[in-house]
Design an enzyme around this catalytic site. Structure first.
Site, PDB file in Angstrom:
ATOM      1  N   HIS A   1       6.865  11.540  51.006  1.00  0.00           N
ATOM      2  CA  HIS A   1       5.570  10.782  52.293  1.00  0.00           C
ATOM      3  C   HIS A   1       5.216  12.299  53.356  1.00  0.00           C
ATOM      4  CE1 HIS A   1       4.704   8.097  55.647  1.00  0.00           C
ATOM      5  NE2 HIS A   1       3.783   7.833  55.319  1.00  0.00           N
TER       6      HIS A   1
ATOM      7  N   ASP B   1       1.318   3.234  48.638  1.00  0.00           N
ATOM      8  CA  ASP B   1       0.779   3.344  47.252  1.00  0.00           C
ATOM      9  C   ASP B   1       0.763   3.639  46.269  1.00  0.00           C
ATOM     10  OD1 ASP B   1      -1.783   3.661  50.163  1.00  0.00           O
ATOM     11  OD2 ASP B   1      -1.107   5.997  49.628  1.00  0.00           O
TER      12      ASP B   1
HETATM   13  N1  ACO Z   1       4.970  15.214  43.138  1.00  0.00           N
HETATM   14  C1  ACO Z   1       5.757  15.752  42.710  1.00  0.00           C
HETATM   15  N2  ACO Z   1       5.744  16.387  44.341  1.00  0.00           N
HETATM   16  C2  ACO Z   1       6.203  16.602  45.342  1.00  0.00           C
HETATM   17  C3  ACO Z   1       5.498  15.086  45.691  1.00  0.00           C
HETATM   18  C4  ACO Z   1       4.575  14.643  44.734  1.00  0.00           C
HETATM   19  N3  ACO Z   1       4.324  13.346  44.793  1.00  0.00           N
HETATM   20  N4  ACO Z   1       5.607  15.333  47.014  1.00  0.00           N
HETATM   21  C5  ACO Z   1       5.313  16.249  47.668  1.00  0.00           C
HETATM   22  N5  ACO Z   1       5.887  17.489  46.357  1.00  0.00           N
HETATM   23  C6  ACO Z   1       6.814  18.481  46.453  1.00  0.00           C
HETATM   24  C7  ACO Z   1       5.929  19.171  46.651  1.00  0.00           C
HETATM   25  O1  ACO Z   1       5.334  20.034  45.260  1.00  0.00           O
HETATM   26  C8  ACO Z   1       7.009  20.259  47.450  1.00  0.00           C
HETATM   27  O2  ACO Z   1       7.307  20.863  46.794  1.00  0.00           O
HETATM   28  P1  ACO Z   1       8.002  22.691  46.545  1.00  0.00           P
HETATM   29  O3  ACO Z   1       8.562  22.200  48.544  1.00  0.00           O
HETATM   30  O4  ACO Z   1       8.845  23.098  45.783  1.00  0.00           O
HETATM   31  O5  ACO Z   1       6.541  23.401  47.144  1.00  0.00           O
HETATM   32  C9  ACO Z   1       7.355  19.881  48.612  1.00  0.00           C
HETATM   33  O6  ACO Z   1       7.343  18.046  47.687  1.00  0.00           O
HETATM   34  C10 ACO Z   1       6.941  19.453  49.625  1.00  0.00           C
HETATM   35  O7  ACO Z   1       6.071  18.659  49.806  1.00  0.00           O
HETATM   36  P2  ACO Z   1       4.261  18.909  51.053  1.00  0.00           P
HETATM   37  O8  ACO Z   1       3.086  18.818  50.070  1.00  0.00           O
HETATM   38  O9  ACO Z   1       4.799  20.171  51.618  1.00  0.00           O
HETATM   39  O10 ACO Z   1       5.136  18.124  51.631  1.00  0.00           O
HETATM   40  P3  ACO Z   1       3.598  17.111  52.371  1.00  0.00           P
HETATM   41  O11 ACO Z   1       4.613  16.198  53.695  1.00  0.00           O
HETATM   42  O12 ACO Z   1       2.735  18.187  53.513  1.00  0.00           O
HETATM   43  O13 ACO Z   1       3.297  15.771  51.434  1.00  0.00           O
HETATM   44  C11 ACO Z   1       1.913  14.532  50.858  1.00  0.00           C
HETATM   45  C12 ACO Z   1       3.008  15.141  51.793  1.00  0.00           C
HETATM   46  C13 ACO Z   1       0.768  14.440  50.507  1.00  0.00           C
HETATM   47  C14 ACO Z   1       2.131  12.736  50.910  1.00  0.00           C
HETATM   48  C15 ACO Z   1       3.381  14.520  49.722  1.00  0.00           C
HETATM   49  O14 ACO Z   1       3.977  14.121  49.120  1.00  0.00           O
HETATM   50  C16 ACO Z   1       1.776  13.829  48.449  1.00  0.00           C
HETATM   51  O15 ACO Z   1       1.122  14.984  47.738  1.00  0.00           O
HETATM   52  N6  ACO Z   1       2.343  12.810  47.436  1.00  0.00           N
HETATM   53  C17 ACO Z   1       1.117  12.122  46.776  1.00  0.00           C
HETATM   54  C18 ACO Z   1      -0.064  11.958  47.256  1.00  0.00           C
HETATM   55  C19 ACO Z   1       0.567  10.715  48.211  1.00  0.00           C
HETATM   56  O16 ACO Z   1       1.235   9.648  47.254  1.00  0.00           O
HETATM   57  N7  ACO Z   1      -0.113  10.147  49.097  1.00  0.00           N
HETATM   58  C20 ACO Z   1       0.290   9.298  49.481  1.00  0.00           C
HETATM   59  C21 ACO Z   1       1.009   9.272  50.614  1.00  0.00           C
HETATM   60  S1  ACO Z   1       1.705   8.073  52.244  1.00  0.00           S
HETATM   61  C22 ACO Z   1       0.364   7.276  52.312  1.00  0.00           C
HETATM   62  O17 ACO Z   1      -0.496   8.517  53.042  1.00  0.00           O
HETATM   63  C23 ACO Z   1      -0.186   6.086  52.781  1.00  0.00           C
END
Ligand code: ACO
Length: 374
Positions: A255, A311
């Site tokens: 998140h 989620d």
């Molecule tokens: N699984 C594996 N790695 C992850 C995940 C995940 N679910 N989420 C973040 N990371 C990692 C990224 O790969 C990144 O790693 P790095 O720094 O080595 O490249 C780091 O964590 C930061 O990730 P970002 O994408 O930059 O974080 P951001 O804050 O932009 O994204 C998000 C947040 C989109 C929710 C992300 O965690 C994600 O894609 N989660 C999976 C999808 C999901 O569950 N979305 C629902 C969110 S809640 C909602 O919207 C209602």
């Protein structure tokens, strides 16, 4: 000049609606802890709280509930659209178009928000969604029952039978937990549209469009697909390691704001567990897989502040309550519409068109060459 990719940590407005403590994993609606609201309130009362800033007195509550119950019916035009749309359409696209038809019917092309349009939007989402669910199942749609609460009626229209008390409570709590979440992508999208003083339906459609994506509200559908793909608790660790090795995300994990366990996921987990125990079979199997994914996911990602989000377990709850996975994001939208409206009302009161900048790094002064000489 600093570019904040994804507008991370950028404040776009002051708000009195929702406060998230991402470090401690706490969430407050209008100052009330989500734990208290999930224990004592219901969707209608919490919607009133989010919209008007205070808990309603008995008179206000009864009026609000009555208006919602009496406005659940959808027009013949929306019904005809739902009957005509192909059966394999993506449900969020169907919802988006149905709301667009509602906007056409109201014929308001610039910003004005009547009490009735607020009530219409909140009360009719479940009717649109269940109408389409029933048609996809080749079943007769079920008309709303005004004697039932918002959550109970939603389940009744989907399943055609009156839900049990446990199912009603699970649905009510799930809806409370999805009502608002500060400046998330879909709320921001709806604010961008409203800030141009476009009409409320267009702003809500923008919210639906943003929520649909798998990185936002579409993640509940993706999470369930993942649990099914895993198939068995035994396969979890191998599956997760493989996914991470391939730079794929664990859906329902991570998140932008929470760097710890999302409190909504914590509450939903208890309802997912309860429903899994009651229903057994596939639901129990999926719940057990989810629990194992949680354990293994935290083992590998917890140190990076990546934990289950809303989620993750909502997918099990929605599935146990009778929704097909493709419809999960629509259930999310049916609660979040209240939050979108509240943020729009709050922002437009002191409106400024949202117009950020992009830093230009291309060439300037290029010489135009006619097409036949290129
Ligand atoms: N699984 C594996 N790695 C992850 C995940 C995940 N679910 N989420 C973040 N990371 C990692 C990224 O790969 C990144 O790693 P790095 O720094 O080595 O490249 C780091 O964590 C930061 O990730 P970002 O994408 O930059 O974080 P951001 O804050 O932009 O994204 C998000 C947040 C989109 C929710 C992300 O965690 C994600 O894609 N989660 C999976 C999808 C999901 O569950 N979305 C629902 C969110 S809640 C909602 O919207 C209602």
């Amino acid at each position: 000049m600093e570019i904040k990719k994804g507008l991370e940590d950028v404040y776009v407005k002051e708000t009195e609606i929702t406060y998230i403590d991402g470090e401690l994993g706490r969430l407050y609606y209008r100052g009330y802890s989500i734990y208290d609201l999930a224990e004592f309130s219901n969707f209608e009362e919490t919607s009133y709280l989010i919209l008007y800033g205070k808990l309603p007195n008995v008179y206000e509550y009864e009026n609000f509930v009555k208006s919602l119950r009496e406005s659940r019916g959808i027009s013949d035009r929306v019904k005809e659209f739902l009957k005509g749309v192909k059966k394999n359409a993506y449900p969020m696209d169907v919802l988006r178009t149905a709301v667009s038809i509602m906007g056409l019917e109201e014929n308001s092309h610039t910003y004005s928000v009547s009490e009735q349009s607020i009530i219409n939007l909140i009360s009719k989402f479940p009717t649109i969604i269940s109408y389409y669910i029933r048609l996809r199942r080749d079943l007769e749609p079920v008309e709303p029952d005004t004697s039932l609460s918002h959550a109970a009626n939603f389940l009744y229209m989907v399943n055609g039978t009156k839900p049990s008390e446990e199912e009603c409570r699970a649905m009510d709590v799930a809806m409370i937990l999805h009502i608002d979440h500060e400046m998330n992508a879909s709320t921001f999208a709806s604010l961008v549209v409203a800030s141009t003083l476009s009409d409320i339906y267009s702003a809500i459609i923008a919210g639906i469009s943003a929520l649909k994506g798998p990185l936002h509200g579409g993640a509940n559908y993706e999470a369930l697909k993942m649990f099914r793909e895993i198939g068995d608790v035994e396969n979890v660790e191998k599956y997760i390691l493989n996914r991470l090795a391939n730079k794929q995300r664990i859906m329902g994990f991570g998140h932008r704001v929470y760097k710890t366990y999302d409190p909504r996921a914590r509450i939903l987990k208890s309802y997912a567990k309860l429903l899994a125990e009651k229903k057994g079979g596939e639901i129990r199997r999926l719940y057990e897989i989810a629990e194992k994914v949680e354990e293994i996911g935290i083992k590998y990602l917890g140190s990076k502040g990546i934990y289950p989000n809303v989620d993750f377990y909502s997918s099990i709850v929605f599935y146990a309550l009778g929704f097909e996975p493709e419809f999960f994001p629509t259930v999310f939208a049916s609660a979040r519409v209240t939050g979108w409206i509240a943020h729009i009302l709050e922002y437009v009161k002191d409106n400024k068109i949202i117009r950020p900048k992009a830093y230009y790094k291309g060439e300037i002064g290029r010489k135009y060459i006619p097409l036949d000489s290129r």
